[in-house]
Design a protein around this motif. Structure first.
Motif, PDB file in Angstrom:
ATOM      1  N   LEU A  83       0.823  -1.212   0.000  1.00  0.00           N
ATOM      2  CA  LEU A  83       0.000   0.000   0.000  1.00  0.00           C
ATOM      3  C   LEU A  83       0.857   1.262   0.000  1.00  0.00           C
ATOM      4  N   VAL A  84       1.936   1.253   0.772  1.00  0.00           N
ATOM      5  CA  VAL A  84       2.843   2.409   0.799  1.00  0.00           C
ATOM      6  C   VAL A  84       3.488   2.603  -0.569  1.00  0.00           C
ATOM      7  N   SER A  85       3.921   1.500  -1.183  1.00  0.00           N
ATOM      8  CA  SER A  85       4.568   1.570  -2.499  1.00  0.00           C
ATOM      9  C   SER A  85       3.617   2.123  -3.552  1.00  0.00           C
ATOM     10  N   ILE A  86       2.384   1.647  -3.545  1.00  0.00           N
ATOM     11  CA  ILE A  86       1.383   2.116  -4.516  1.00  0.00           C
ATOM     12  C   ILE A  86       1.106   3.600  -4.309  1.00  0.00           C
ATOM     13  N   THR A  87       1.009   4.011  -3.046  1.00  0.00           N
ATOM     14  CA  THR A  87       0.755   5.421  -2.739  1.00  0.00           C
ATOM     15  C   THR A  87       1.882   6.305  -3.268  1.00  0.00           C
ATOM     16  N   LEU A  88       3.121   5.890  -3.046  1.00  0.00           N
ATOM     17  CA  LEU A  88       4.263   6.677  -3.510  1.00  0.00           C
ATOM     18  C   LEU A  88       4.276   6.780  -5.032  1.00  0.00           C
ATOM     19  N   VAL A  89       3.954   5.680  -5.713  1.00  0.00           N
ATOM     20  CA  VAL A  89       3.924   5.706  -7.176  1.00  0.00           C
ATOM     21  C   VAL A  89       2.796   6.617  -7.670  1.00  0.00           C
ATOM     22  N   PHE A  90       1.664   6.560  -7.000  1.00  0.00           N
ATOM     23  CA  PHE A  90       0.526   7.381  -7.409  1.00  0.00           C
ATOM     24  C   PHE A  90       0.836   8.873  -7.267  1.00  0.00           C
ATOM     25  N   LEU A  91       1.633   9.217  -6.246  1.00  0.00           N
ATOM     26  CA  LEU A  91       1.971  10.622  -5.998  1.00  0.00           C
ATOM     27  C   LEU A  91       3.220  11.071  -6.741  1.00  0.00           C
ATOM     28  N   PHE A  92       3.947  10.109  -7.331  1.00  0.00           N
ATOM     29  CA  PHE A  92       5.191  10.408  -8.038  1.00  0.00           C
ATOM     30  C   PHE A  92       4.892  11.214  -9.304  1.00  0.00           C
ATOM     31  N   PRO A  93       5.772  12.146  -9.684  1.00  0.00           N
ATOM     32  CA  PRO A  93       5.542  12.914 -10.920  1.00  0.00           C
ATOM     33  C   PRO A  93       5.349  11.991 -12.127  1.00  0.00           C
ATOM     34  N   HIS A  94       4.202  12.123 -12.786  1.00  0.00           N
ATOM     35  CA  HIS A  94       3.852  11.182 -13.853  1.00  0.00           C
ATOM     36  C   HIS A  94       4.789  11.268 -15.054  1.00  0.00           C
ATOM     37  N   ARG A  95       5.400  12.416 -15.260  1.00  0.00           N
ATOM     38  CA  ARG A  95       6.291  12.534 -16.415  1.00  0.00           C
ATOM     39  C   ARG A  95       7.501  11.616 -16.269  1.00  0.00           C
ATOM     40  N   LEU A  96       7.847  11.268 -15.012  1.00  0.00           N
ATOM     41  CA  LEU A  96       8.961  10.360 -14.783  1.00  0.00           C
ATOM     42  C   LEU A  96       8.558   8.893 -14.892  1.00  0.00           C
ATOM     43  N   LEU A  97       7.237   8.644 -14.924  1.00  0.00           N
ATOM     44  CA  LEU A  97       6.737   7.279 -15.018  1.00  0.00           C
ATOM     45  C   LEU A  97       6.152   6.985 -16.395  1.00  0.00           C
ATOM     46  N   GLY A  98       6.319   7.897 -17.316  1.00  0.00           N
ATOM     47  CA  GLY A  98       5.689   7.767 -18.625  1.00  0.00           C
ATOM     48  C   GLY A  98       6.247   6.668 -19.501  1.00  0.00           C
ATOM     49  N   GLN A  99       7.439   6.184 -19.176  1.00  0.00           N
ATOM     50  CA  GLN A  99       8.076   5.161 -20.000  1.00  0.00           C
ATOM     51  C   GLN A  99       7.926   3.787 -19.340  1.00  0.00           C
TER      52      GLN A  99
END
Length: 201
Positions: free
Chosen positions: A69-85
């Motif tokens: 749950l903590v990991s998912i929360t951090l990913v959800f709040l992470f800047p999406h431009r860095l997760l686009g790939q």
């Protein structure tokens, strides 16, 4: 010790992997958490069903659920431009999850004194089961069914552990690193298993 560490690594990696896929498919926040949790624990649930361990044993892993749950929360709040790939991040976390859970699943089966083939199956299902469920729920072709080498690495880890070639914690961590590296190399350089395509006349 290695079992607990690899369980935590696999849970975090697959939870992140599932969350990234969910955001790519534009799921809402509930869908992101749901797919992340299913990805993190789906492989273990399928393994338990096949080797006769009650699926309810998963609910005893309170710390693992908290990590997911903590990991998912951090990913959800992470800047999406860095997760686009997805090709850069998603496959990377998927490789870590596959390797960690393959080793963990094999160790789990060995502790139950299961035969070699059962240990290999446990490694494959634990390592790839969550990813299969994730891809199916996201409407994608599961990676394990593609020609690209995927579950073979999990089977290799299960075989090495089942015949007592690797049992010491240090060697288990080395095996985890090697399987992760092989998976990364296989999708980077598009290593593929032989396949045949049937075309209609």
């Amino acid at each position: 010790m290695a079992w607990e560490v690899l369980s935590a690594i696999g849970t975090i990696a697959f939870a992140i992997s599932g969350a990234i896929i969910a955001m790519e498919e534009e799921y809402d926040i509930f869908g992101v958490y749901l797919l992340g949790v299913v990805t993190a624990f789906g492989g273990g649930a399928v393994r338990n069903l096949l080797i006769g361990v009650p699926v309810s044993a998963l609910w005893e892993q309170e710390m693992m659920f908290q990590l997911a749950l903590v990991s998912i929360t951090l990913v959800f709040l992470f800047p999406h431009r860095l997760l686009g790939q997805w090709n850069r991040w998603g496959h990377f976390f998927d490789a870590i999850g596959l390797s960690a859970f393959a080793v963990q699943g094999a160790l789990y089966a060995v502790e139950l004194n299961l035969p070699v083939y059962a240990v290999v199956v446990a490694a494959v299902l634990t390592g790839s089961g969550g990813g299969i469920i994730r891809d199916m729920l996201a409407g994608r072709k599961p990676l394990v069914l593609k020609a690209e080498i995927y579950a073979v690495w999990a089977a290799m880890a299960g075989l090495l552990i089942s015949v007592d070639l690797i049992r010491n914690d240090i060697f288990l961590y080395i095996l985890f690193a090697v399987i992760t590296a092989l998976r990364i190399l296989s999708y980077t350089y598009k290593w593929r298993l032989p396949s045949r395509k049937i075309t209609s006349a």
